[in-house]
Design a protein around this motif. Sequence first.
Motif, PDB file in Angstrom:
ATOM      1  N   SER A 209      -0.028  -1.741  16.599  1.00  0.00           N
ATOM      2  CA  SER A 209      -1.200  -2.513  17.017  1.00  0.00           C
ATOM      3  C   SER A 209      -0.764  -3.842  17.651  1.00  0.00           C
ATOM      4  CB  SER A 209      -2.157  -2.652  15.832  1.00  0.00           C
ATOM      5  OG  SER A 209      -2.390  -3.991  15.539  1.00  0.00           O
TER       6      SER A 209
ATOM      7  N   ARG B  29       3.861   3.774   6.382  1.00  0.00           N
ATOM      8  CA  ARG B  29       2.848   4.152   7.381  1.00  0.00           C
ATOM      9  C   ARG B  29       2.066   2.930   7.873  1.00  0.00           C
ATOM     10  NH1 ARG B  29      -0.560   8.887   5.097  1.00  0.00           N
ATOM     11  NH2 ARG B  29       0.139   8.159   3.056  1.00  0.00           N
ATOM     12  N   ASP B  30       1.772   2.018   6.961  1.00  0.00           N
ATOM     13  CA  ASP B  30       1.060   0.792   7.347  1.00  0.00           C
ATOM     14  C   ASP B  30       1.919  -0.068   8.267  1.00  0.00           C
ATOM     15  OD1 ASP B  30      -1.058   1.575   5.855  1.00  0.00           O
ATOM     16  OD2 ASP B  30      -0.682   0.212   4.166  1.00  0.00           O
TER      17      ASP B  30
ATOM     18  N   GLN C 214       2.796   4.917   1.709  1.00  0.00           N
ATOM     19  CA  GLN C 214       1.730   4.227   2.420  1.00  0.00           C
ATOM     20  C   GLN C 214       2.250   2.967   3.120  1.00  0.00           C
ATOM     21  OE1 GLN C 214      -1.299   5.566   2.719  1.00  0.00           O
ATOM     22  NE2 GLN C 214      -1.757   3.925   4.178  1.00  0.00           N
ATOM     23  N   GLU C 215       3.120   2.245   2.427  1.00  0.00           N
ATOM     24  CA  GLU C 215       3.704   1.004   2.929  1.00  0.00           C
ATOM     25  C   GLU C 215       4.393   1.216   4.286  1.00  0.00           C
ATOM     26  OE1 GLU C 215       6.435  -0.287  -0.072  1.00  0.00           O
ATOM     27  OE2 GLU C 215       7.274  -1.819   1.280  1.00  0.00           O
TER      28      GLU C 215
ATOM     29  N   LYS D 264       1.848   1.386  11.731  1.00  0.00           N
ATOM     30  CA  LYS D 264       0.551   1.134  12.368  1.00  0.00           C
ATOM     31  C   LYS D 264       0.416  -0.316  12.811  1.00  0.00           C
ATOM     32  CE  LYS D 264      -2.972   4.387  10.884  1.00  0.00           C
ATOM     33  NZ  LYS D 264      -3.366   4.729   9.510  1.00  0.00           N
ATOM     34  N   ALA D 265       0.829  -1.227  11.937  1.00  0.00           N
ATOM     35  CA  ALA D 265       0.696  -2.658  12.247  1.00  0.00           C
ATOM     36  C   ALA D 265       1.559  -3.002  13.463  1.00  0.00           C
ATOM     37  CB  ALA D 265       1.118  -3.498  11.043  1.00  0.00           C
TER      38      ALA D 265
ATOM     39  N   TRP E 254      12.454   1.263   7.216  1.00  0.00           N
ATOM     40  CA  TRP E 254      11.337   2.125   6.866  1.00  0.00           C
ATOM     41  C   TRP E 254      11.756   3.591   6.804  1.00  0.00           C
ATOM     42  CZ3 TRP E 254       7.565  -0.301  11.006  1.00  0.00           C
ATOM     43  CH2 TRP E 254       7.285  -1.637  10.643  1.00  0.00           C
TER      44      TRP E 254
END
Lengths: 453, 453
Positions: A255, A247-248, A244-245, A251-252, A168
């Motif tokens: 979580s 950042r997602d 965005q990919e 976040k995932a 990433w």
Amino acid sequence: MKNTFQAPKGTRDFMPEAMAVRRYIEETWRRVSVRHGFLEVDGPTFESLELYKVKSGDEIVSQLFSFRDRGDRELALRPEFTPTLARMVAAQAQGLPRPIKWFSIPRCYRAEQPQKGRLREFIQWNVDFLADPTPRCEQECLMLCIETLREFGLQAGDFRIGWNNRDWLTQALTSTFVAPERVGDAYFILDRLAKLDAAGRRELYAQRQCPPREQSQFDLFAAAISSEPAAPDALMQIMSTWPQEVRDGIKAFESRIADIGLGEYCRFDLSVVRGLAYYTGFVFEVLDAKSHNRAMAGGGRYDRLIETFGGPSMPAIGFGMGDVVLEIVLRERGVLPRQLLSAPDVFVLSALPDEQPVQQILMALRRSTWDSASQRVAQAGLHAVASYKATRNIGKLLPEAVASGARVAVILAPEELARGVAKIKNLITRTEREAPLEAAALAAQVRAELQSG
Amino acid sequence: MKNTFQAPKGTRDFMPEAMAVRRYIEETWRRVSVRHGFLEVDGPTFESLELYKVKSGDEIVSQLFSFRDRGDRELALRPEFTPTLARMVAAQAQGLPRPIKWFSIPRCYRAEQPQKGRLREFIQWNVDFLADPTPRCEQECLMLCIETLREFGLQAGDFRIGWNNRDWLTQALTSTFVAPERVGDAYFILDRLAKLDAAGRRELYAQRQCPPREQSQFDLFAAAISSEPAAPDALMQIMSTWPQEVRDGIKAFESRIADIGLGEYCRFDLSVVRGLAYYTGFVFEVLDAKSHNRAMAGGGRYDRLIETFGGPSMPAIGFGMGDVVLEIVLRERGVLPRQLLSAPDVFVLSALPDEQPVQQILMALRRSTWDSASQRVAQAGLHAVASYKATRNIGKLLPEAVASGARVAVILAPEELARGVAKIKNLITRTEREAPLEAAALAAQVRAELQSG
């Protein structure tokens, strides 16, 4: 001929107290690893020198203790366990049940100049989770790492886990301000950023021929990394420019970690890139929260390593934790247990002139009984010691028995001997009673006294 | 780039089953040592080469793996622990409580050609009892050695301890048929006698230039050593010529050993002289009773060694036992426990599509609670595993749980999930009940089920 010798530079003598600390650390690593479903393995202390070059390149050679055997094969003391693990997995890959969850606690060696926290000989706990294609291997490694530190008495405020993802990060860097051919330089810089001030950064940028745009961006990274209160803002500013990919993905992952109750320990950390080129994707470091940037452990994914050693392609993740920094941190936090040497169960005191009755009773107390049917020890022998002092005065010997931590004392004295008995004294309740002197019968009575509370 | 590597010649990879055997051996050595009042120590894996020359002379060098550090110091991988022990005791002698009862379980190395029972890397249990002037140090070493073999399931018929005393033997030899200047040759011959036939002896006598009188006497020794039924007679014939003092010493020692219940294991043995020159007085070897002359352990007094390393003069006795021959013997006798890998407490099975609930429950089950007041783990986490199989069919997963040896299974399925519960299945009694799904509450119920028997 008189000689005086010292332990070689950068190595340690483990006297009984130091050894008890080492065993406490090793046994905690082992116990928590087993509890998490990992199996222990080990390999040789030395491997062919070539094995280390395959993983780390020729430059590793100067950091190794190497030698030749009588067949003139070049060998080296292991600086780490991963190449051995990769060799073992590559050789046995077809026959191993999957996933492979292994840990090891090898002694490792490096030929560097010793310094605080870095010795030439150290012990390193290694944990590896291979051949599992799901995200649980990352979670289970973090779980084991955190639970182990908790088992040592460290809490959320004592350490933090900084994590990152090299895939990433590469995507984010190349889509913002780093030219594809400069990714290696960018990693080199990020790996050092947390340890440098502005002047140090200037020097590093010059050395790596950073264009001005990179410099201002890396300065922003440095602010996000080093300045704790400002960090979220600076980090958010940086990440707002990322795809965005990516950042997602971050976040995932956060979580999922929070989901299993590990959120308070883990934080996305730009500065954690792990220098070693073989890491792919997820990487992490355990940082001592009270001594900035002192790394206690680290690891990550190495999905391509098993192939490099001639095995099949398989996902892999692992981490290592050394004993030297860990022990320093546990001492600094005051969580190292004070009494690690085990106390005896029973202490034998004698007022008799002859040593043999003491030896007979020690023998009977220490002896186990073996059960041939189950091929197991049926009843374990007791931890039994005697005073080695020359005095035969029980009053003078008793304080040694009490100080030893033994719960029961056996007292042999001429007047009782004449009546065929010995005294059993409970050192906790201070009660005394008589028992037959015959060794096996006496041992049974001592066991009964120990079980009485 | 494809590479295939093997473990270096004479070394071992410890896959999980082999590692469990190694840990069983090491932990048994450790547990029984502690029970006998010995404290564990260790030193560096390598020492200065000079340290080994001091004990064993220059000829040791060819048997060592040696190398140089960056400061050009000559170092060697330890072939044994005794020089390290002597160095540690010599350096600390004034500050150590006496007597010194130490054990260690180091990995050791020798550059020899590997053969059955002799590898280049092995593990050796070392036991040393120093600074005690009484005979109990000999007795306690024999006691620990014998009790350890018994703890592994070996019995009196499986092994025997041959003992001798070099001081007494020298006195006996020189007062009967060996000229004082030929004592060294006599020891050289005695050390090999048990392994030779008549032709081999002729050759050895010629090599050591034995006068005819020595030859006939050594033939008598050979008969006493090798021919079991005739041994007592031949031995009595030999000993009848020895000084009364020596015969009394042997008898007194035998009676002390019998006194503490070890008589059946020990026998005076002419052939046990221990090649190493540093032994003084009492020496012994543990011999595999079913494979003639296979030595499983050995040791003896070394009253002058600590001085040689710059320490004070102190009585000392010790022995060593290697893991390689021991493991062979335990396997041959069928006493190695079949199941050494520890079974999990609880097995989690899931019919849910999502992996996260499994991870949450594993986390709660494995977690310990820490007690800050006592600085100790208050409640240890459980050994908890989950199935990594792709199927979500509980019926197909259950056999894996049963085979694992776990006593309890936690079963997660959609219908129970909807009601906020999970199933707890006792895999021994086969009973099932429901428990709240929330991870901490579920973990408490699993603990209750495990404690219910």
